[in-house]
Every structure is written in C-alpha cells, then in structure tokens.
Design a protein around this motif. Structure first.
Motif, mmCIF file in Angstrom:
data_model
loop_
_atom_site.group_PDB
_atom_site.id
_atom_site.type_symbol
_atom_site.label_atom_id
_atom_site.label_comp_id
_atom_site.label_asym_id
_atom_site.label_seq_id
_atom_site.Cartn_x
_atom_site.Cartn_y
_atom_site.Cartn_z
ATOM 1 N N ALA A 26 0.842 -1.195 0.000
ATOM 2 C CA ALA A 26 0.000 0.000 0.000
ATOM 3 C C ALA A 26 0.876 1.244 0.000
ATOM 4 O O ALA A 26 1.753 1.395 0.861
ATOM 5 C CB ALA A 26 -0.911 0.000 1.221
ATOM 6 N N ILE A 27 0.644 2.125 -0.966
ATOM 7 C CA ILE A 27 1.380 3.387 -1.029
ATOM 8 C C ILE A 27 0.500 4.444 -0.376
ATOM 9 O O ILE A 27 -0.575 4.790 -0.887
ATOM 10 C CB ILE A 27 1.726 3.750 -2.478
ATOM 11 C CG1 ILE A 27 2.477 2.579 -3.131
ATOM 12 C CG2 ILE A 27 2.594 4.997 -2.521
ATOM 13 C CD1 ILE A 27 2.605 2.684 -4.617
ATOM 14 N N LEU A 28 0.951 4.931 0.770
ATOM 15 C CA LEU A 28 0.095 5.744 1.631
ATOM 16 C C LEU A 28 0.107 7.219 1.254
ATOM 17 O O LEU A 28 1.109 7.763 0.791
ATOM 18 C CB LEU A 28 0.533 5.612 3.090
ATOM 19 C CG LEU A 28 0.441 4.227 3.732
ATOM 20 C CD1 LEU A 28 0.826 4.322 5.212
ATOM 21 C CD2 LEU A 28 -0.946 3.630 3.575
ATOM 22 N N SER A 29 -1.028 7.837 1.485
ATOM 23 C CA SER A 29 -1.173 9.290 1.415
ATOM 24 C C SER A 29 -2.273 9.666 2.408
ATOM 25 O O SER A 29 -2.720 8.827 3.207
ATOM 26 C CB SER A 29 -1.514 9.742 -0.004
ATOM 27 O OG SER A 29 -1.531 11.155 -0.085
ATOM 28 N N ALA A 30 -2.720 10.910 2.351
ATOM 29 C CA ALA A 30 -3.794 11.333 3.250
ATOM 30 C C ALA A 30 -5.165 10.908 2.744
ATOM 31 O O ALA A 30 -6.120 10.809 3.514
ATOM 32 C CB ALA A 30 -3.757 12.857 3.429
ATOM 33 N N VAL A 31 -5.270 10.657 1.440
ATOM 34 C CA VAL A 31 -6.542 10.288 0.818
ATOM 35 C C VAL A 31 -6.300 9.150 -0.155
ATOM 36 O O VAL A 31 -5.155 8.811 -0.475
ATOM 37 C CB VAL A 31 -7.182 11.488 0.081
ATOM 38 C CG1 VAL A 31 -7.543 12.603 1.063
ATOM 39 C CG2 VAL A 31 -6.241 12.021 -1.011
ATOM 40 N N GLU A 32 -7.390 8.584 -0.661
ATOM 41 C CA GLU A 32 -7.275 7.449 -1.564
ATOM 42 C C GLU A 32 -7.582 7.817 -3.017
ATOM 43 O O GLU A 32 -7.680 6.941 -3.876
ATOM 44 C CB GLU A 32 -8.198 6.309 -1.109
ATOM 45 C CG GLU A 32 -9.670 6.636 -1.093
ATOM 46 C CD GLU A 32 -10.088 7.447 0.122
ATOM 47 O OE1 GLU A 32 -11.217 7.974 0.103
ATOM 48 O OE2 GLU A 32 -9.287 7.573 1.070
ATOM 49 N N THR A 33 -7.719 9.090 -3.303
ATOM 50 C CA THR A 33 -7.942 9.539 -4.673
ATOM 51 C C THR A 33 -6.778 10.409 -5.124
ATOM 52 O O THR A 33 -6.123 11.056 -4.311
ATOM 53 C CB THR A 33 -9.245 10.344 -4.782
ATOM 54 O OG1 THR A 33 -9.223 11.412 -3.812
ATOM 55 C CG2 THR A 33 -10.446 9.453 -4.524
ATOM 56 N N VAL A 34 -6.531 10.404 -6.421
ATOM 57 C CA VAL A 34 -5.419 11.175 -6.967
ATOM 58 C C VAL A 34 -5.841 12.628 -7.118
ATOM 59 O O VAL A 34 -6.875 12.928 -7.735
ATOM 60 C CB VAL A 34 -4.974 10.596 -8.327
ATOM 61 C CG1 VAL A 34 -3.845 11.429 -8.924
ATOM 62 C CG2 VAL A 34 -4.559 9.142 -8.173
ATOM 63 N N THR A 35 -5.040 13.530 -6.562
ATOM 64 C CA THR A 35 -5.329 14.960 -6.667
ATOM 65 C C THR A 35 -4.032 15.736 -6.754
ATOM 66 O O THR A 35 -3.055 15.425 -6.062
ATOM 67 C CB THR A 35 -6.140 15.457 -5.453
ATOM 68 O OG1 THR A 35 -6.202 16.901 -5.490
ATOM 69 C CG2 THR A 35 -5.529 15.030 -4.130
ATOM 70 N N SER A 36 -4.029 16.760 -7.611
ATOM 71 C CA SER A 36 -2.830 17.586 -7.771
ATOM 72 C C SER A 36 -2.509 18.378 -6.514
ATOM 73 O O SER A 36 -1.389 18.862 -6.352
ATOM 74 C CB SER A 36 -3.022 18.548 -8.951
ATOM 75 O OG SER A 36 -4.126 19.413 -8.713
ATOM 76 N N LYS A 37 -3.482 18.512 -5.616
ATOM 77 C CA LYS A 37 -3.253 19.265 -4.375
ATOM 78 C C LYS A 37 -2.371 18.499 -3.391
ATOM 79 O O LYS A 37 -1.803 19.097 -2.466
ATOM 80 C CB LYS A 37 -4.595 19.600 -3.724
ATOM 81 C CG LYS A 37 -5.462 20.532 -4.560
ATOM 82 C CD LYS A 37 -6.802 20.780 -3.898
ATOM 83 C CE LYS A 37 -7.674 21.693 -4.761
ATOM 84 N NZ LYS A 37 -9.014 21.922 -4.156
ATOM 85 N N ILE A 38 -2.273 17.179 -3.560
ATOM 86 C CA ILE A 38 -1.450 16.362 -2.664
ATOM 87 C C ILE A 38 -0.483 15.574 -3.539
ATOM 88 O O ILE A 38 -0.844 14.538 -4.100
ATOM 89 C CB ILE A 38 -2.308 15.417 -1.802
ATOM 90 C CG1 ILE A 38 -3.367 16.208 -1.035
ATOM 91 C CG2 ILE A 38 -1.431 14.619 -0.833
ATOM 92 C CD1 ILE A 38 -4.294 15.341 -0.194
ATOM 93 N N PRO A 39 0.764 16.039 -3.671
ATOM 94 C CA PRO A 39 1.712 15.410 -4.602
ATOM 95 C C PRO A 39 1.936 13.922 -4.339
ATOM 96 O O PRO A 39 2.189 13.161 -5.284
ATOM 97 C CB PRO A 39 2.999 16.218 -4.377
ATOM 98 C CG PRO A 39 2.522 17.563 -3.921
ATOM 99 C CD PRO A 39 1.308 17.288 -3.086
ATOM 100 N N SER A 40 1.847 13.483 -3.094
ATOM 101 C CA SER A 40 2.097 12.063 -2.814
ATOM 102 C C SER A 40 1.059 11.160 -3.469
ATOM 103 O O SER A 40 1.345 9.989 -3.756
ATOM 104 C CB SER A 40 2.139 11.806 -1.305
ATOM 105 O OG SER A 40 0.899 12.117 -0.699
#
Length: 321
Positions: free
Chosen positions: A186-200
């Motif tokens: 699992a590649i973690l971020s703050a959310v599970e959708t791709v958004t340009s606002k969160i580079p990860s």
C-alpha cells in the motif's frame, strides 16, 4: 488507530517468534558489530549469539568493550575483537571487514546511525550498490494479522519518485526472500484519490503504473491509500475500494521519513507493537537497532537479516541458466 482486543493481545509477538525460530534453522551468520560500547548493544550481540543467530566480530575500543562486558557479566571471551580507537574508526573498519568478506552482516552498536551510514555510503570505500539504500521497520502489531513492513522511516527524508521505486523494491525483495510470500503493498497518502493538491497521491499512482510496466516486481501495489483503508477491510469497504491490497496491506510505503517515523512510533507506543529495523540496498544487510528496543525486537532484527543473508547465499550458489 488499530485497536487491540484481549484475544489478540494474548498472541502478541508470535510473528517475531516465527521469524526467530526459522532463522535458527540456518547457519549462524558472521556479523560485524560496530562499536558495541554500551550494555544494550553489547548484550544484543551476545544474546543473538546465544540464540545461534549470529557469530559476532566486535569492532571498537577493546578496553571499553571488555569493561562493559565485565560490568554487566556478559561473556565475550568466545568472540573475536578488533581494536579501534573510536566510533568513526570502528565504522570504517567494519565496512572494510565486509569488503574483505569477513562477515555477511553489519550491525550497529552504540555509535550514532549517521556515523555508521557515513562509512557505508562513502563513495570510494563504502558498500553502495546500484540500488538506493533504505530502511524497513518489520513490525509485529498484536492486533494486526500480518507482519507489517513500514518504509522508509529512518534513512530517506524526502525521497523522489526514483528513490521510492528503490525503497519499494528493497522492501518487496526483503519480504519475499525471508519467505513471507508475495506482498501486498500500500502506497500511503492522506486520501485514496489522486489529486494535484497532494503530490504524494500523484507519486502513488505513478508507482502503481511503474509496477504495471515491470519497473517494480514481486509484489502487488495499490495507491494512493489512506492508512485506514490500507489496513482495515471495513474502512476500505465503506470507501468502495476494491483491490487485493486495500484492508490487507503487508508493506506500507510512506510519503516521507517524518510520516513513517510518526506512524511506526504511533504503533509502537499506542498499539504496543515491536519494530525491528534493517537497512537494505547496501552490499550486505545492516541491522539497525535502537537503545529502546526490547530483547525480542533485537533478536527479530537479527533474525530477519540472517534469513535475508541465507537467501542471498543460496541464490548465489544456484547454477547459472
């Protein structure tokens, strides 16, 4: 946060016990122990030797090492000692002994991690390979069914996409080579959708595509995933995420060192997890322990490194095809 129930708490640390038991079935591995000049690091080497996991070679100021052993009633008479005046010299000598094939593992003693890693990563004399060096916490979380890898929470501060590719591949190779099977990553971020606002989230999507193209092999990747839907099936179901990874992750790839360090310590102090540590990507595995580690955690760190060294040894012995 993972909740602990009483039934699961009763079986705490069984994952480590299985790793240690398996490591005892392979030959004890010659291990260069760098600057074991306090009770914790010296005791860790002695106990791993007592469990037939490693054969330590102690590198550092012999007078100081012997004084620590005498003060704490540790039997080091059976071990080879290599006298070096101070920690920097011990780190350099430890790396040199690895280069001379005197040991298959490197183990951190009481020196600072930065001192050891400077010697390991030195351009002319170190142990670098084509692969990026990275760290993996091998975590035994009492309430979680899987052995959980967290990477990278100790070496790479703000890894870029190429570095993350190596970080993931290092973790997958460790997982498979110690006999845990094909990992769910699992590649973690703050959310599970791709958004340009969160580079990860963009990097997570790119890494998954890299896996599709064969640039990362040996595991099943999904991301971006938030922590809850990476490790909790119900959270994944509520979010409508359908994948073999969501809710059942075995390797957690964090966006950066700060996030990984906080996650690992969160699990350690709130979920009562143990966190064994190993550095990968160098010519040999590096056992990286903390003064706060329990005996079980130190043994688990050694066990994982021993199993990896044994897998590499057996792979090298296979005839070319």
């Amino acid at each position: 946060m993972v909740q602990i129930d009483s039934d699961k708490a009763e079986t705490a640390h069984e994952k480590y016990e299985r790793l240690i038991a398996r490591a005892k079935l392979v030959p004890a591995t010659k291990t260069i122990v760098v600057h074991p000049c306090d009770e914790t690091s010296l005791r860790g080497a002695v106990e791993a030797a007592d469990e037939s996991l490693i054969v330590p070679i102690l590198v550092g100021p012999c007078r100081k090492i012997r004084a620590v052993a005498e003060e704490h009633s540790l039997d080091i008479g059976r071990f080879q000692l290599v006298d070096m005046a101070h920690s920097d010299a011990a780190a350099a000598k430890g790396v040199e002994l690895i280069q001379e094939a005197k040991g298959e593992l490197l183990m951190k003693g009481s020196l600072h991690t930065d001192e050891l890693m400077r010697a390991v990563t030195a351009s002319a004399t170190g142990l670098r390979t084509a692969r990026r060096i990275s760290h993996v916490f091998v975590m035994d979380v009492p309430a979680y069914a899987e052995t959980l890898f967290i990477t990278d929470a100790a070496i790479n501060i703000f890894p870029d996409l190429d570095a993350k590719r190596d970080i993931i591949q290092n973790a997958i190779d460790l997982f498979t080579q110690v006999g845990l099977g094909e990992p769910r990553v699992a590649i973690l971020s703050a959310v599970e959708t791709v958004t340009s606002k969160i580079p990860s989230t963009i990097e997570a999507a790119a890494l998954c595509k890299m896996a599709d193209r064969g640039q990362i092999t040996g595991g099943v990747l999904d991301g971006p995933l938030a922590f809850d839907n990476a490790i909790d099936p119900e959270a994944a179901r509520i979010k409508g995420i359908r994948s073999v990874v969501a809710g059942r992750a075995q390797i957690l790839v964090v966006p950066d060192l700060e996030a990984g360090n906080m996650l690992a310590k969160n699990l350690t102090f709130l979920a009562k997890a143990d966190a064994a540590g190993i550095v990968l990507g160098a010519r040999v595995p590096i056992i990286l322990t903390s003064r706060a580690d329990s005996i079980r955690t130190r043994l688990a760190s050694c066990a994982v490194a021993v199993l990896l060294a044994d897998a590499r040894r057996r792979s090298a012995a296979l005839p070319a095809t």
